[in-house]
Design a protein around this motif. Structure first.
Motif, PDB file in Angstrom:
ATOM      1  N   GLY A 124      -5.976  12.917 -13.921  1.00 56.76           N
ATOM      2  CA  GLY A 124      -5.475  12.275 -12.710  1.00 56.76           C
ATOM      3  C   GLY A 124      -4.111  12.775 -12.253  1.00 56.76           C
ATOM      4  N   SER A 125      -3.509  13.744 -12.969  1.00 55.02           N
ATOM      5  CA  SER A 125      -2.192  14.241 -12.540  1.00 55.02           C
ATOM      6  C   SER A 125      -2.355  15.005 -11.228  1.00 55.02           C
ATOM      7  CB  SER A 125      -1.592  15.148 -13.609  1.00 55.02           C
ATOM      8  OG  SER A 125      -2.484  16.188 -13.930  1.00 55.02           O
ATOM      9  N   SER A 126      -1.329  14.931 -10.413  1.00 51.69           N
ATOM     10  CA  SER A 126      -1.369  15.639  -9.135  1.00 51.69           C
ATOM     11  C   SER A 126      -0.027  16.355  -8.923  1.00 51.69           C
ATOM     12  CB  SER A 126      -1.621  14.649  -7.992  1.00 51.69           C
ATOM     13  OG  SER A 126      -1.650  15.330  -6.767  1.00 51.69           O
ATOM     14  N   PRO A 127      -0.011  17.704  -8.824  1.00 48.57           N
ATOM     15  CA  PRO A 127      -1.164  18.583  -8.940  1.00 48.57           C
ATOM     16  C   PRO A 127      -1.801  18.513 -10.331  1.00 48.57           C
ATOM     17  CG  PRO A 127       0.885  19.859  -8.977  1.00 48.57           C
ATOM     18  CD  PRO A 127       1.264  18.453  -8.669  1.00 48.57           C
ATOM     19  N   ALA A 128      -3.085  18.865 -10.384  1.00 47.48           N
ATOM     20  CA  ALA A 128      -3.809  18.815 -11.654  1.00 47.48           C
ATOM     21  C   ALA A 128      -3.194  19.813 -12.631  1.00 47.48           C
ATOM     22  CB  ALA A 128      -5.276  19.154 -11.417  1.00 47.48           C
ATOM     23  N   ARG A 129      -2.995  19.350 -13.854  1.00 47.73           N
ATOM     24  CA  ARG A 129      -2.428  20.255 -14.854  1.00 47.73           C
ATOM     25  C   ARG A 129      -2.992  19.927 -16.219  1.00 47.73           C
ATOM     26  NH1 ARG A 129       1.633  18.130 -17.730  1.00 47.73           N
ATOM     27  NH2 ARG A 129       2.121  15.966 -17.231  1.00 47.73           N
ATOM     28  N   LEU A 130      -2.527  20.685 -17.219  1.00 50.47           N
ATOM     29  CA  LEU A 130      -2.966  20.481 -18.596  1.00 50.47           C
ATOM     30  C   LEU A 130      -1.726  20.319 -19.455  1.00 50.47           C
ATOM     31  CD1 LEU A 130      -5.679  23.295 -18.716  1.00 50.47           C
ATOM     32  CD2 LEU A 130      -6.105  20.837 -18.766  1.00 50.47           C
ATOM     33  N   PRO A 131      -1.874  19.777 -20.662  1.00 51.37           N
ATOM     34  CA  PRO A 131      -0.704  19.709 -21.530  1.00 51.37           C
ATOM     35  C   PRO A 131      -0.292  21.115 -21.984  1.00 51.37           C
ATOM     36  CG  PRO A 131      -2.631  18.703 -22.586  1.00 51.37           C
ATOM     37  CD  PRO A 131      -3.082  19.195 -21.260  1.00 51.37           C
ATOM     38  N   ASP A 132       0.983  21.286 -22.303  1.00 54.02           N
ATOM     39  CA  ASP A 132       1.451  22.541 -22.879  1.00 54.02           C
ATOM     40  C   ASP A 132       0.846  22.657 -24.281  1.00 54.02           C
ATOM     41  OD1 ASP A 132       2.795  24.567 -24.080  1.00 54.02           O
ATOM     42  OD2 ASP A 132       4.810  23.730 -23.752  1.00 54.02           O
ATOM     43  N   PRO A 133       0.085  23.721 -24.538  1.00 55.62           N
ATOM     44  CA  PRO A 133      -0.575  23.819 -25.858  1.00 55.62           C
ATOM     45  C   PRO A 133       0.416  23.758 -27.021  1.00 55.62           C
ATOM     46  CG  PRO A 133      -0.910  25.827 -24.544  1.00 55.62           C
ATOM     47  CD  PRO A 133      -0.262  24.838 -23.657  1.00 55.62           C
ATOM     48  N   GLU A 134       1.645  24.242 -26.783  1.00 55.03           N
ATOM     49  CA  GLU A 134       2.675  24.223 -27.836  1.00 55.03           C
ATOM     50  C   GLU A 134       3.047  22.794 -28.230  1.00 55.03           C
ATOM     51  OE1 GLU A 134       4.311  27.054 -29.101  1.00 55.03           O
ATOM     52  OE2 GLU A 134       2.835  28.263 -28.003  1.00 55.03           O
ATOM     53  N   SER A 135       2.882  21.878 -27.277  1.00 58.20           N
ATOM     54  CA  SER A 135       3.333  20.497 -27.512  1.00 58.20           C
ATOM     55  C   SER A 135       2.277  19.661 -28.250  1.00 58.20           C
ATOM     56  CB  SER A 135       3.653  19.833 -26.166  1.00 58.20           C
ATOM     57  OG  SER A 135       2.440  19.532 -25.486  1.00 58.20           O
ATOM     58  N   ILE A 136       1.096  20.210 -28.439  1.00 57.35           N
ATOM     59  CA  ILE A 136      -0.007  19.425 -29.029  1.00 57.35           C
ATOM     60  C   ILE A 136       0.157  19.320 -30.544  1.00 57.35           C
ATOM     61  CG2 ILE A 136      -2.519  19.319 -29.415  1.00 57.35           C
ATOM     62  CD1 ILE A 136      -2.040  18.952 -26.527  1.00 57.35           C
ATOM     63  N   GLN A 137       0.213  18.086 -31.017  1.00 63.60           N
ATOM     64  CA  GLN A 137       0.303  17.820 -32.455  1.00 63.60           C
ATOM     65  C   GLN A 137      -0.923  17.013 -32.861  1.00 63.60           C
ATOM     66  OE1 GLN A 137       3.341  17.883 -34.580  1.00 63.60           O
ATOM     67  NE2 GLN A 137       4.565  19.037 -33.106  1.00 63.60           N
ATOM     68  N   GLY A 138      -1.666  17.523 -33.802  1.00 64.32           N
ATOM     69  CA  GLY A 138      -2.828  16.787 -34.279  1.00 64.32           C
ATOM     70  C   GLY A 138      -2.397  15.583 -35.111  1.00 64.32           C
ATOM     71  N   THR A 139      -3.282  14.577 -35.207  1.00 65.20           N
ATOM     72  CA  THR A 139      -3.019  13.416 -36.065  1.00 65.20           C
ATOM     73  C   THR A 139      -3.440  13.770 -37.488  1.00 65.20           C
ATOM     74  OG1 THR A 139      -3.684  12.070 -34.180  1.00 65.20           O
ATOM     75  CG2 THR A 139      -3.464  10.941 -36.295  1.00 65.20           C
ATOM     76  N   PRO A 140      -2.572  13.512 -38.478  1.00 57.86           N
ATOM     77  CA  PRO A 140      -2.981  13.820 -39.854  1.00 57.86           C
ATOM     78  C   PRO A 140      -4.277  13.075 -40.207  1.00 57.86           C
ATOM     79  CG  PRO A 140      -0.636  13.290 -39.771  1.00 57.86           C
ATOM     80  CD  PRO A 140      -1.194  12.982 -38.410  1.00 57.86           C
ATOM     81  N   PHE A 161      -4.467  28.244 -26.363  1.00 55.64           N
ATOM     82  CA  PHE A 161      -5.049  27.059 -27.011  1.00 55.64           C
ATOM     83  C   PHE A 161      -4.095  26.482 -28.048  1.00 55.64           C
ATOM     84  CE2 PHE A 161      -8.656  29.593 -25.512  1.00 55.64           C
ATOM     85  CZ  PHE A 161      -9.254  28.655 -24.691  1.00 55.64           C
ATOM     86  N   PRO A 162      -4.202  25.154 -28.281  1.00 58.79           N
ATOM     87  CA  PRO A 162      -3.320  24.529 -29.268  1.00 58.79           C
ATOM     88  C   PRO A 162      -3.583  25.092 -30.669  1.00 58.79           C
ATOM     89  CG  PRO A 162      -4.694  22.870 -28.135  1.00 58.79           C
ATOM     90  CD  PRO A 162      -5.147  24.203 -27.679  1.00 58.79           C
ATOM     91  N   ARG A 163      -2.551  25.074 -31.487  1.00 57.98           N
ATOM     92  CA  ARG A 163      -2.695  25.442 -32.901  1.00 57.98           C
ATOM     93  C   ARG A 163      -2.515  24.182 -33.723  1.00 57.98           C
ATOM     94  NH1 ARG A 163      -2.997  30.698 -34.208  1.00 57.98           N
ATOM     95  NH2 ARG A 163      -2.401  32.149 -32.562  1.00 57.98           N
ATOM     96  N   VAL A 164      -3.588  23.748 -34.342  1.00 58.78           N
ATOM     97  CA  VAL A 164      -3.519  22.539 -35.166  1.00 58.78           C
ATOM     98  C   VAL A 164      -4.212  22.805 -36.495  1.00 58.78           C
ATOM     99  CG1 VAL A 164      -3.358  20.807 -33.325  1.00 58.78           C
ATOM    100  CG2 VAL A 164      -5.598  21.687 -33.962  1.00 58.78           C
ATOM    101  N   GLU A 165      -3.968  21.924 -37.449  1.00 60.12           N
ATOM    102  CA  GLU A 165      -4.581  22.057 -38.780  1.00 60.12           C
ATOM    103  C   GLU A 165      -6.073  21.744 -38.725  1.00 60.12           C
ATOM    104  OE1 GLU A 165      -2.895  22.812 -41.792  1.00 60.12           O
ATOM    105  OE2 GLU A 165      -1.385  23.432 -40.313  1.00 60.12           O
ATOM    106  N   THR A 166      -6.423  20.741 -37.908  1.00 66.45           N
ATOM    107  CA  THR A 166      -7.816  20.280 -37.841  1.00 66.45           C
ATOM    108  C   THR A 166      -8.655  21.283 -37.051  1.00 66.45           C
ATOM    109  OG1 THR A 166      -7.136  19.017 -35.919  1.00 66.45           O
ATOM    110  CG2 THR A 166      -7.317  17.811 -37.983  1.00 66.45           C
ATOM    111  N   PRO A 167      -9.967  21.302 -37.281  1.00 73.10           N
ATOM    112  CA  PRO A 167     -10.814  22.228 -36.516  1.00 73.10           C
ATOM    113  C   PRO A 167     -10.724  21.927 -35.017  1.00 73.10           C
ATOM    114  CG  PRO A 167     -12.047  21.266 -38.352  1.00 73.10           C
ATOM    115  CD  PRO A 167     -10.744  20.524 -38.273  1.00 73.10           C
TER     116      PRO A 167
END
Ligand SMILES: *Cc1c(COP(=O)(O)O)cnc(C)c1O
Length: 359
Positions: A124-140, A161-167
């Protein structure tokens, strides 16, 4: 033969060479005296098709040994349910990025199976966007992280793409095989065929085989990835004819020079349209330039009346399927792999001409 420029978002345009070959081979497939859609799914003709389809996808994406390539049914929407059913299950949790319409549908299904952590939300963001992949933290402890590589309706696409521990699990329905990809970064990639791969009715799943071992014994056999891996997608009758078309489309992609060449051409096509949008006060792109899609170019005109006129006049000039999704309105030009550059040039010229009359 009057082929139009088909901007439909899915089912979408197919390479005309592929359609011609389907037509030529339809009544008598390679001297077998029957169509491939009438052939046994255990016979030699179909077997060669099936094996080539898998091999072509493996070659295009350079898929490592430890991954299986599956053909499943039920569309990407079935994968929304199967991913949590196989990888998470009751009591487990999974991370999701809510990037818009399709991600939301995946989340809705997952919520019936497991705990869902929405770890980033740009819907629903306007303009449409995505999160910064660097900012993505997976939940342990999360079973996986699910993303939607291209939001077909909003016109946004992950550039990294995000880099996380989980698949990492990705719905790539609308941009699979549109660019080179490091498959080893992903646990599962899935895609309904009807945008970039072939006809609706078959879904390609690329899965790291060890992940299929997690499945609980109360999951129905038919819904287990493990079943389909063990039987090379021939546990039950696969959608043979659709897989045959996917085989021809992937053969066509290889003949075009593979994904490096395809990506360059896709970039060039998208740039032609974004240049018109960026150079104009009349057209307004609806996606943030940092995240805008190479596959689905979304924009607005100054009024809904002008948008209606634009869609109508474009159709009269042989450009069909430009109406935006009913949930967001506006204009959407879907320009997947098989969409010809001449069609994009024709649309860009029409946009300039339309603006000169109405701007
Ligand atoms: C079209 C689309 C879907 C839905 O696919 P079905 O095959 O109709 O289930 C899911 N995700 C994305 C990103 C899509 O573009």
């Amino acid at each position: 033969m009057a082929r139009v420029y088909n901007f439909n978002p899915g089912p979408a345009t197919l390479p005309v060479e592929v359609l011609r070959q389907v037509q030529e081979e339809l009544l008598d497939y390679h001297g077998s005296g029957m169509s491939i859609m009438e052939s046994s799914h255990r016979g030699p003709e179909y077997n060669a098709v099936h094996e080539e389809a898998v091999a072509n996808i493996r070659k295009l994406l350079n898929i490592p040994e430890e991954y299986a390539v599956l053909f499943m049914t039920g569309g990407a929407s079935v994968q929304f349910a199967l991913v949590p059913m196989n990888l998470a299950g009751k009591g487990a949790a999974a991370d999701y990025v809510n990037s818009g319409y399709w991600a939301e549908k995946a989340i809705k299904e997952a919520r019936l199976q497991c705990t869902v952590n929405v770890i980033a939300d740009t819907a629903g963001s306007s303009p449409a966007r995505l999160p910064d992949p660097e900012s993505i933290q997976g939940t342990p402890g999360a079973a996986y992280l699910h993303i939607t590589s291209n939001e077909t309706i909003a016109g946004t696409q992950w550039k990294a793409f995000p880099r996380v521990e989980t698949p990492l699990v990705a719905d790539m329905s609308s941009d699979i095989l549109s660019r080179p990809l490091d498959v080893s970064r992903f646990g599962i990639i899935y895609a309904g065929a009807q945008k970039n791969l072939g006809p609706a009715g078959v879904t390609v799943v690329i899965i790291r085989k060890d992940l299929a071992e997690r499945v609980s014994e109360d999951v129905p056999i038919i819904f287990r990835y493990r079943t389909h891996i063990e039987k090379n997608s021939l546990y039950n009758t696969p959608p043979c004819f659709n897989i045959y078309v996917v085989m021809l489309v992937t053969r066509w992609l290889l003949s075009q020079g593979g994904l490096g060449a395809i990506a360059q051409r896709n970039e060039r096509k998208a740039r032609l349209l974004y240049e018109v949008i960026d150079g104009s006060e009349f057209y307004r792109g609806t996606a943030d330039p940092a995240y805008r899609s190479v596959m689905n170019v979304t924009f607005r005109l100054p009024s809904e009346e002008l948008e209606k006129l634009f869609v109508r006049e474009a159709a009269e000039q042989g450009m069909k399927g430009l109406k935006g999704h009913r949930s967001v309105g506006g204009i959407r030009a879907s320009i997947y792999n098989a969409f010809p550059i001449e069609g994009v040039e024709t649309l860009a010229a029409f946009m300039r001409e339309f603006e000169s009359r109405h701007g």
